[in-house]
Design a protein around this motif. Structure first.
Motif, short mmCIF file in Angstrom:
data_model
loop_
_atom_site.label_atom_id
_atom_site.label_comp_id
_atom_site.label_asym_id
_atom_site.label_seq_id
_atom_site.Cartn_x
_atom_site.Cartn_y
_atom_site.Cartn_z
N PRO A 3 -8.66 4.84 -4.95
CA PRO A 3 -8.16 3.77 -5.39
C PRO A 3 -8.28 3.76 -7.05
O PRO A 3 -8.70 5.04 -7.60
CB PRO A 3 -9.68 2.69 -5.08
CG PRO A 3 -10.70 3.93 -4.01
CD PRO A 3 -10.01 5.01 -3.58
N ASP A 4 -7.61 2.91 -8.25
CA ASP A 4 -7.70 2.56 -9.13
C ASP A 4 -8.68 2.76 -10.05
O ASP A 4 -9.84 1.63 -9.35
CB ASP A 4 -6.81 1.35 -9.14
CG ASP A 4 -6.27 1.94 -11.06
OD1 ASP A 4 -6.84 1.76 -11.96
OD2 ASP A 4 -5.96 0.87 -11.10
N MET A 73 -6.55 -6.90 4.11
CA MET A 73 -6.54 -6.11 2.91
C MET A 73 -6.46 -5.38 2.41
O MET A 73 -5.59 -4.28 2.29
CB MET A 73 -8.55 -6.32 2.14
CG MET A 73 -8.84 -7.69 2.44
SD MET A 73 -10.15 -8.00 1.78
CE MET A 73 -10.74 -6.35 0.79
N GLN A 74 -6.68 -4.11 4.19
CA GLN A 74 -6.66 -3.07 4.51
C GLN A 74 -5.45 -2.80 4.75
O GLN A 74 -4.46 -1.91 4.14
CB GLN A 74 -7.36 -2.53 5.88
CG GLN A 74 -8.62 -2.45 5.82
CD GLN A 74 -8.73 -1.09 5.14
OE1 GLN A 74 -8.04 -0.46 4.81
NE2 GLN A 74 -10.19 -1.05 5.08
N ARG A 75 -4.22 -4.17 5.50
CA ARG A 75 -2.93 -3.50 6.18
C ARG A 75 -2.25 -3.46 4.18
O ARG A 75 -1.01 -2.23 4.49
CB ARG A 75 -2.29 -5.04 7.10
CG ARG A 75 -2.93 -4.56 8.57
CD ARG A 75 -1.64 -3.94 8.81
NE ARG A 75 -0.27 -4.20 8.70
CZ ARG A 75 0.22 -4.47 9.99
NH1 ARG A 75 -0.78 -5.03 10.82
NH2 ARG A 75 1.20 -4.79 9.39
N ALA A 76 -3.02 -4.14 4.07
CA ALA A 76 -2.14 -4.68 2.05
C ALA A 76 -1.97 -3.14 1.50
O ALA A 76 -0.90 -2.31 0.69
CB ALA A 76 -2.56 -5.40 1.69
N ALA A 77 -3.15 -2.92 1.36
CA ALA A 77 -3.08 -1.32 1.26
C ALA A 77 -2.24 -0.32 1.66
O ALA A 77 -1.69 0.66 0.74
CB ALA A 77 -5.23 -0.82 0.80
N ALA A 78 -1.99 -0.15 2.80
CA ALA A 78 -2.03 1.29 3.57
C ALA A 78 -0.12 0.38 3.05
O ALA A 78 0.50 1.70 3.42
CB ALA A 78 -1.86 0.40 5.26
N ALA A 79 0.16 -0.67 3.39
CA ALA A 79 1.62 -0.54 2.95
C ALA A 79 1.92 -0.25 1.14
O ALA A 79 3.27 -0.11 1.08
CB ALA A 79 2.29 -2.15 2.92
N ALA A 83 -6.03 3.08 -0.86
CA ALA A 83 -7.00 3.06 -0.30
C ALA A 83 -7.96 1.92 -1.18
O ALA A 83 -8.04 1.27 -2.03
CB ALA A 83 -7.53 4.72 -0.32
N LEU A 84 -8.42 0.85 -0.24
CA LEU A 84 -9.37 -0.17 -0.83
C LEU A 84 -10.50 0.53 -1.79
O LEU A 84 -11.48 1.37 -0.82
CB LEU A 84 -9.80 -0.87 0.29
CG LEU A 84 -8.47 -1.78 0.33
CD1 LEU A 84 -9.06 -3.08 1.87
CD2 LEU A 84 -8.32 -2.65 -0.58
N LEU A 118 -7.25 -5.61 -5.06
CA LEU A 118 -8.05 -4.22 -5.65
C LEU A 118 -7.64 -2.94 -6.30
O LEU A 118 -7.48 -1.98 -6.33
CB LEU A 118 -8.63 -4.00 -4.41
CG LEU A 118 -9.87 -5.47 -4.31
CD1 LEU A 118 -9.70 -5.48 -2.54
CD2 LEU A 118 -10.69 -4.70 -5.29
N CYS A 119 -5.80 -2.54 -5.11
CA CYS A 119 -5.19 -1.49 -5.40
C CYS A 119 -4.42 -1.65 -6.51
O CYS A 119 -3.62 -0.63 -6.96
CB CYS A 119 -4.24 -1.51 -4.03
SG CYS A 119 -5.32 -0.76 -2.90
#
Length: 327
Positions: A3-4, A73-79, A83-84, A118-119
């Motif tokens: 994560p940033d 949220m997890q799907r968006a990060a994975a795409a 990592a969140l 968040l990412c």
């Protein structure tokens, strides 16, 4: 990627409207966003994941990573191959679950917007909508939740795009959601639909859908006949006593009435006399032995929006991504 670290001191808040899909004849094609909202905030924490929730159907909402917002949220990060970070997710939800007001679509859109923020992912509304449709399975509710207004949405044949057109809805129209005490799970409502339809019924719906959309986009006059449906409402109405009677109800100020999504709520559109129409529809349910309540709403023409707050600086929330502003 990790994560940033620049997101560690920044909180994000999202507001997503409810939506009413199908709009009678426009089965799996159209939806209207409504001024009933899901609010969610992602606040950085040192470790782990936590959810607080208040609002509708609180006893049904998971407080772990199985929560639909968290999964989106997890799907968006994975795409984004990201990592969140660790966050606390605070949710205030005014959209009742399981009655056809787009609660799952609102949760999905909220989760995608928060996950991308968040990412530190810069995404377009088209990308948000494409992922939302992957999760939800159909485009109407998520398109309305993201863009607001009256939307018509189509999955492109190649599956790569979701085509959307939006019209603003007149502020003069009242939307009355009459919610019976009997919920109607989408799976049950879909199970009663036939595998095949007659040409007559399909043509009747196509005619009304085309004219209904034209009226919304042109600001033309609405009437109950435009919302008449032959593809899903006749099969779903018997599942909850009172729905059929509400769909047959007429009033001089009634612009339309239809089953909201897969139900169990009935949505009325009124030019005037909203309270009178709402009370009458509650009585229609009551005559059939079903308790009900009415929510008096307006269309939401803005759609979802997200803001951010720099926790180190103690600043106020600032707009970061809005479907409306990106168009």
């Amino acid at each position: 990627m990790p994560p940033d670290s620049s997101s560690a001191a920044r909180a994000f808040s999202v507001v997503v409207p409810a939506s009413s899909a199908n709009v009678g004849c426009a089965f799996d094609c159209a939806a209207i966003a409504l001024n009933l909202y899901l609010h969610a905030s992602a606040i950085p924490k040192e470790s782990g994941f936590e959810i607080t929730y208040s609002g509708a159907n609180a006893h049904q909402i998971p407080r772990d990573e199985s929560n639909l917002i968290a999964r989106a949220m997890q799907r968006a990060a994975a795409a984004r191959h990201a990592a969140l970070p660790s966050v606390r997710l605070d949710v205030q939800n005014d959209i009742p679950l399981g009655v056809g007001l787009g609660s799952s679509a609102a949760a999905i859109v909220a989760g995608i917007l928060l996950g991308n923020a968040l990412c530190r992912s810069n995404v377009t509304p088209a990308e948000v909508l494409r992922l939302a449709v992957e999760i939800e399975g159909h485009p109407d509710n998520v398109a309305a939740a993201l863009h607001g207004g009256f939307v018509v949405a189509v999955n492109a044949e190649d599956g790569a795009d979701v085509l959307v057109a939006k019209a603003g809805v007149s502020e003069s129209l009242d939307f009355i959601a009459v919610i019976p005490e009997v919920p109607l799970p989408t799976e049950k409502a879909r199970a009663v639909l036939p595998e095949r339809y007659s040409r007559r019924d399909v043509v009747a719906n196509l005619q009304r859908t085309a004219l209904l959309a034209a009226r919304f986009f042109s600001g033309g006059e609405l009437s109950p006949e435009l919302f008449r449906d032959a593809l899903h409402q006749p099969y779903r109405s018997p599942l909850v006593p009172g729905i059929a009677e509400c769909l047959a109800f007429r009033h001089p100020d009634l612009a339309g009435v239809f089953l909201s999504g897969a139900g169990s709520a009935v949505m009325a559109v009124a030019r005037h006399s909203a309270a009178e129409i709402g009370d009458a529809l509650v009585r229609e349910f009551g005559r059939m032995g079903t308790g009900a309540k009415a929510l008096f709403l307006k269309a939401d023409n803005r759609g979802a929006w997200i803001s951010s707050k720099d926790l180190k600086a103690g600043g106020t929330a600032k707009p970061r991504l809005s479907a409306r502003n990106e168009k």
